[in-house]
Design an enzyme around this catalytic site. Structure first.
Site, PDB file in Angstrom:
ATOM      1  N   ASP A   1       0.869  -1.121   0.458  1.00  0.00           N
ATOM      2  CA  ASP A   1       0.578  -0.061   0.195  1.00  0.00           C
ATOM      3  C   ASP A   1       0.664   1.807  -0.323  1.00  0.00           C
ATOM      4  OD1 ASP A   1      -1.824  -2.086   0.322  1.00  0.00           O
ATOM      5  OD2 ASP A   1      -2.969  -1.028   1.333  1.00  0.00           O
TER       6      ASP A   1
ATOM      7  N   LYS B   1      -6.676   3.235  -3.470  1.00  0.00           N
ATOM      8  CA  LYS B   1      -6.899   3.531  -1.888  1.00  0.00           C
ATOM      9  C   LYS B   1      -7.609   4.613  -1.042  1.00  0.00           C
ATOM     10  CE  LYS B   1      -4.923   2.253   2.630  1.00  0.00           C
ATOM     11  NZ  LYS B   1      -4.201   1.252   2.899  1.00  0.00           N
TER      12      LYS B   1
ATOM     13  N   LYS C   1     -10.426   0.462  -1.785  1.00  0.00           N
ATOM     14  CA  LYS C   1     -10.149  -0.178  -0.969  1.00  0.00           C
ATOM     15  C   LYS C   1     -10.593   1.637   0.186  1.00  0.00           C
ATOM     16  CE  LYS C   1      -6.582  -1.030   2.487  1.00  0.00           C
ATOM     17  NZ  LYS C   1      -5.453  -1.909   2.889  1.00  0.00           N
TER      18      LYS C   1
END
Length: 244
Positions: A98, A162, A194
């Site tokens: 991430d 995300k 996300k």
């Protein structure tokens, strides 16, 4: 869908996260133990890179993926550092990275910096590993910037986009997630989403899944396409999923 049915659906989409400064080896053991829930396993455990080898050992054979963060939480613009952080985490066994987009550069109209950093991180990702790009939508704030960030992330090879690090005043919002889903729908390849940060209740999770169902279709959301980044959501889901 009943609350219990939703809870079972949502548990499988959780990236169970602990990015607290006080995380230690016993804390990692507890986190990984929690990941195997009475409602089934979560999708992934997300923690600091230094704990990736331990989590990898603890979760071996469970199917739960190990995720870590890069360029986190500040979202700086040091391309080499971000790529190196990702490379070392992958060598330690991370399944998922991430990475925080250098969102300040985007706000300052230096989109080329954003593309360079994300491209460098993507370049070190082996096949089968997952790259999630954190847009930090609460700091971008303006819908046009959120849309531009999503397009750049998708264009540089993100497997997921995300919303947030969870370390800012504003994290996931339905408005930002709607824009991101619209960009995913317009993409010419599969990309996941996300929502992350501030998602703590059954109602919170239901709102985001309902949004994904409405925009992408009721069969779209799965661990391959949808995750919740959350540290506090799991307890609420487990409570809702318990038999009456």
């Amino acid at each position: 869908m009943t609350p219990a049915e939703h809870a079972r659906r949502a548990v499988a989409l959780v990236d169970l996260t602990d990015l607290s400064n006080g995380l230690d080896e016993p804390g990692v053991e507890r986190l990984c133990a929690r990941a195997m829930t009475p409602l089934g396993p979560v999708a992934a455990v997300c923690l600091w890179a230094g704990f990736v080898p331990q989590a990898r050992r603890l979760l071996k054979g469970t199917g739960i993926r190990v995720a870590t963060v890069v360029n986190f939480p500040g979202g700086g613009d040091d391309v080499i550092r971000a790529a190196d952080e990702a490379r070392y985490a992958l060598l330690d066994g991370a399944d998922e990275i991430d990475v925080v987009m250098p969102w300040r550069a985007l706000k300052d109209r230096h989109a080329e910096v954003v593309g360079a950093l994300l491209g460098a991180v993507k370049a070190v990702m082996p096949p089968g590993r997952t790259l999630k790009v954190i847009l930090e939508t609460g700091e971008l704030a303006h819908p046009d910037l959120v849309r531009q960030a999503a397009r750049i992330a998708i264009g540089t090879g993100a497997d997921f986009i995300k919303t947030s690090t969870g370390k800012t005043a504003v994290s996931a919002t339905p408005e930002a997630v709607r824009i991101m889903l619209e960009e995913i729908r317009a993409a010419n390849r599969p990309v996941g989403i996300k929502p992350s940060g501030g998602i703590r209740t059954l109602a919170d999770s239901a709102a985001y899944l309902d949004l994904a169902d409405a925009i992408m279709g009721p069969d779209w959301a799965s661990p391959d396409t949808f995750r919740f980044g959350a540290s506090g959501l799991l307890d609420a889901l487990l409570e809702a999923g318990e038999p009456a």
